[in-house]
Design an enzyme around this catalytic site. Sequence first.
Site, PDB file in Angstrom:
ATOM      1  N   ASP A   1      -0.206  16.364  -2.180  1.00  0.00           N
ATOM      2  CA  ASP A   1      -0.562  15.419  -3.237  1.00  0.00           C
ATOM      3  C   ASP A   1       0.501  15.506  -4.331  1.00  0.00           C
ATOM      4  OD1 ASP A   1      -3.632  14.217  -4.363  1.00  0.00           O
ATOM      5  OD2 ASP A   1      -1.887  14.315  -5.683  1.00  0.00           O
TER       6      ASP A   1
ATOM      7  N   HIS B   1      -6.624   3.201   0.494  1.00  0.00           N
ATOM      8  CA  HIS B   1      -6.260   3.612   1.856  1.00  0.00           C
ATOM      9  C   HIS B   1      -6.890   4.988   2.023  1.00  0.00           C
ATOM     10  CE1 HIS B   1      -2.878   3.906   5.084  1.00  0.00           C
ATOM     11  NE2 HIS B   1      -3.680   4.951   5.235  1.00  0.00           N
TER      12      HIS B   1
ATOM     13  N   ASN C   1     -12.759  10.424  -2.295  1.00  0.00           N
ATOM     14  CA  ASN C   1     -13.229   9.547  -3.366  1.00  0.00           C
ATOM     15  C   ASN C   1     -13.391   8.166  -2.732  1.00  0.00           C
ATOM     16  OD1 ASN C   1     -13.034  11.567  -5.392  1.00  0.00           O
ATOM     17  ND2 ASN C   1     -10.834  11.220  -5.525  1.00  0.00           N
TER      18      ASN C   1
ATOM     19  N   CYS D   1       0.514   3.418   3.099  1.00  0.00           N
ATOM     20  CA  CYS D   1       1.162   2.837   4.284  1.00  0.00           C
ATOM     21  C   CYS D   1       2.672   3.085   4.215  1.00  0.00           C
ATOM     22  CB  CYS D   1       0.867   1.342   4.384  1.00  0.00           C
ATOM     23  SG  CYS D   1      -0.782   0.961   5.034  1.00  0.00           S
TER      24      CYS D   1
ATOM     25  N   HIS E   1      -8.020   8.554   2.351  1.00  0.00           N
ATOM     26  CA  HIS E   1      -7.303   9.831   2.305  1.00  0.00           C
ATOM     27  C   HIS E   1      -8.292  10.942   1.977  1.00  0.00           C
ATOM     28  CE1 HIS E   1      -7.050   7.943  -1.678  1.00  0.00           C
ATOM     29  NE2 HIS E   1      -6.947   9.138  -2.210  1.00  0.00           N
TER      30      HIS E   1
ATOM     31  N   HIS F   1      -3.934   1.527   8.329  1.00  0.00           N
ATOM     32  CA  HIS F   1      -4.580   1.252   7.049  1.00  0.00           C
ATOM     33  C   HIS F   1      -6.076   1.043   7.231  1.00  0.00           C
ATOM     34  CE1 HIS F   1      -4.663  -0.147   2.836  1.00  0.00           C
ATOM     35  NE2 HIS F   1      -5.681  -0.887   3.271  1.00  0.00           N
TER      36      HIS F   1
ATOM     37  N   CYS G   1       0.865  -1.188   0.000  1.00  0.00           N
ATOM     38  CA  CYS G   1       0.000   0.000   0.000  1.00  0.00           C
ATOM     39  C   CYS G   1       0.901   1.237   0.000  1.00  0.00           C
ATOM     40  CB  CYS G   1      -0.918   0.013   1.217  1.00  0.00           C
ATOM     41  SG  CYS G   1      -1.834   1.565   1.384  1.00  0.00           S
TER      42      CYS G   1
END
Length: 137
Positions: free
Chosen positions: A30, A97, A86, A7, A99, A46, A4
């Site tokens: 981002d 994961h 999203n 992670c 966000h 996670h 991930c």
Amino acid sequence: MKDCIFCKITQGEIKSYIVKESPNFLAVLDIHPHSPGHTLVIPKEHFVNLKELKLELAEEFIKMIQEIMILLEKVFMTNDFTLGINEGPLAGQTVSHLHFHIMPRFKNDRGGSIHSVVYNPPQESLEVIYQRIKNES
Ligand SMILES: [Zn+2]
């Protein structure tokens, strides 16, 4: 969680631009920003989505979001943001994961409101939809 990317970011295995850190969250820029200061708030643990987030972390999560907004307001001289998650692949979630996106908004930035993300009005009446939801709750 193995493989991930978020992670790996929260564990420091992948370099990121860390804007702020709290005991259970990391705020990072981002890497594909849609506006100047576009920041992600990511839980260190996670969780795939918001439903999985432990409720005892909710206050710290919101606090981190508010602190980032205040910080970005000062840096970018704007009080306007698009905020969101999203949730799931059909909604555009590309990393499984949780966000939270914080996107500073500016005059003439060519963006729309959150309403512009989807336009799929229902075929059923609001009354029918309301009853379907009420029957389940
Ligand atoms: Zn993860």
